[in-house]
Scaffold this active site. Structure first.
Site, PDB file in Angstrom:
ATOM      1  N   ASN A  73     -18.753 -18.824  10.896  1.00 39.26           N
ATOM      2  CA  ASN A  73     -17.732 -19.404  11.750  1.00 39.26           C
ATOM      3  C   ASN A  73     -18.101 -20.118  12.817  1.00 39.26           C
ATOM      4  OD1 ASN A  73     -15.357 -19.704  13.143  1.00 39.26           O
ATOM      5  ND2 ASN A  73     -15.127 -17.616  13.696  1.00 39.26           N
TER       6      ASN A  73
ATOM      7  N   LYS B 123     -16.350 -22.153  14.806  1.00 42.85           N
ATOM      8  CA  LYS B 123     -15.412 -22.268  15.780  1.00 42.85           C
ATOM      9  C   LYS B 123     -14.992 -23.619  16.254  1.00 42.85           C
ATOM     10  CE  LYS B 123     -16.697 -17.516  16.991  1.00 42.85           C
ATOM     11  NZ  LYS B 123     -16.412 -16.574  18.240  1.00 42.85           N
TER      12      LYS B 123
ATOM     13  N   HIS C 114      -8.107 -13.960  13.535  1.00 40.54           N
ATOM     14  CA  HIS C 114      -9.360 -13.954  14.440  1.00 40.54           C
ATOM     15  C   HIS C 114      -8.949 -13.602  15.635  1.00 40.54           C
ATOM     16  CE1 HIS C 114     -12.873 -14.907  16.809  1.00 40.54           C
ATOM     17  NE2 HIS C 114     -13.604 -14.724  15.593  1.00 40.54           N
TER      18      HIS C 114
ATOM     19  N   GLU D 284      -9.782 -14.734  18.610  1.00 37.40           N
ATOM     20  CA  GLU D 284      -9.272 -15.906  19.429  1.00 37.40           C
ATOM     21  C   GLU D 284      -8.029 -16.671  18.959  1.00 37.40           C
ATOM     22  OE1 GLU D 284     -13.013 -17.770  18.575  1.00 37.40           O
ATOM     23  OE2 GLU D 284     -14.231 -15.989  19.681  1.00 37.40           O
TER      24      GLU D 284
ATOM     25  N   GLU E 149     -14.240  -6.956  13.574  1.00 37.20           N
ATOM     26  CA  GLU E 149     -14.728  -7.510  14.574  1.00 37.20           C
ATOM     27  C   GLU E 149     -14.383  -7.128  15.912  1.00 37.20           C
ATOM     28  OE1 GLU E 149     -16.241 -11.991  13.525  1.00 37.20           O
ATOM     29  OE2 GLU E 149     -14.163 -12.069  14.126  1.00 37.20           O
TER      30      GLU E 149
ATOM     31  N   GLY F 254     -19.343 -12.745  20.831  1.00 33.02           N
ATOM     32  CA  GLY F 254     -19.866 -13.861  21.947  1.00 33.02           C
ATOM     33  C   GLY F 254     -20.318 -13.078  23.014  1.00 33.02           C
TER      34      GLY F 254
ATOM     35  N   SER G 282     -21.421 -10.728  17.518  1.00 27.12           N
ATOM     36  CA  SER G 282     -22.771 -10.813  17.953  1.00 27.12           C
ATOM     37  C   SER G 282     -23.772 -10.432  16.961  1.00 27.12           C
ATOM     38  CB  SER G 282     -23.158 -10.102  19.254  1.00 27.12           C
ATOM     39  OG  SER G 282     -22.220 -10.551  20.359  1.00 27.12           O
TER      40      SER G 282
END
Ligand code: PGA
Length: 253
Positions: free
Chosen positions: A12, A14, A98, A100, A170, A176, A215
């Protein structure tokens, strides 16, 4: 993992990479892929690089994905991209839900559900992302949150679509941050997700892949992937460099 489920290593990207940077990265990945790799590989560049990456991937086994989609096929929705357009651009998968998107763009479980159904309608495979925040984990609400995201995200699924889904667990606190769920923590939630999938999908739950994300690195990929219900990885930061992404692919067998 059983033989019924092929490992999926998904990158991904991003909001990273210009078209030229995307071309360079995907060429390096293609060059570094060794024969005999058992894992399926997917990359999700930003929309602006989909065409450039699709051209590089032509004739290869690497799948193209988008990072999100709107749920309408077309119309007056300035700034939005539809699953029909993504199919036309050569995508095979679309990530939906996701964290985010949920955090910065306000995607609710209902929005995610609409997106998932629209992606299926366009003939593509959704990768439904679910996962708890650190506050939810500390309040011991992880399984409750994940169950609601999964049930609401999969509402109204047709029988035919049951075989065309990927789930990605996730934990938000691991994305991250360099904090990975331990293989044990991840497996516990993956096994729980599979038990819910048995209720929602029936026998298709046994072949549905549940990816872990948060991560993932070359150092922790192999141990995570050796857990029985972890069927792949959704990789952010470590997918932006060919060498680390290739090592994670190799960890997939
Ligand atoms: P990360 O991102 O690997 O950089 O933690 C994973 C993701 O958000 O899909």
């Amino acid at each position: 993992m059983t033989d019924k489920r092929q490992i999926l290593i998904a990158g991904n990207w991003k909001m990273h990479k210009t078209q030229e940077e995307a071309r360079i990265l995907v060429r390096e990945i293609l060059r570094g892929l060794t024969y005999g790799i058992k894992a399926e590989v997917m990359v999700a560049p930003p929309y602006t690089s989909l065409a450039a990456v699709a051209a590089e991937l032509a004739g290869s086994a690497i799948r193209l994905a988008a990072q999100d989609a709107f749920w309408k096929p077309q119309g007056a929705y300035t700034g939005a991209i539809s699953p029909v357009m993504l199919a036309d651009a050569g995508c095979h998968y679309v990530i939906v839900g996701h964290s985010e998107r949920r955090q910065h763009f306000g995607d609710t479980n209902q929005d995610v559900n609409r997106k998932l159904l629209a992606v299926l309608e366009a003939g593509l495979i959704p990768i439904l992302c679910i996962g708890e925040t650190i506050e939810e984990r500390q309040a011991e609400k992880t399984l409750h949150v994940v169950a609601a995201q999964l049930r609401e995200g999969l509402a109204g699924l047709s029988g035919e679509a049951r075989d065309r889904l990927v789930i990605a667990y996730e934990p938000v606190w691991a994305i991250g941050t360099g904090l990975t769920a331990t293989p044990g923590q991840a497996q516990e939630v993956h096994a729980f997700i599979r038990s819910l999938l048995r209720e929602v999908l029936g026998p298709a739950a046994e072949t549905t892949r549940i990816l872990y994300g948060g991560s993932v690195t070359p150092d922790n990929a192999a141990t995570l992937l050796s857990e029985p219900d972890i069927d792949g990885a959704l990789v952010g930061g470590a997918s932006l460099k060919a060498d680390s992404f290739l090592k994670i692919i190799a960890a997939g067998g």
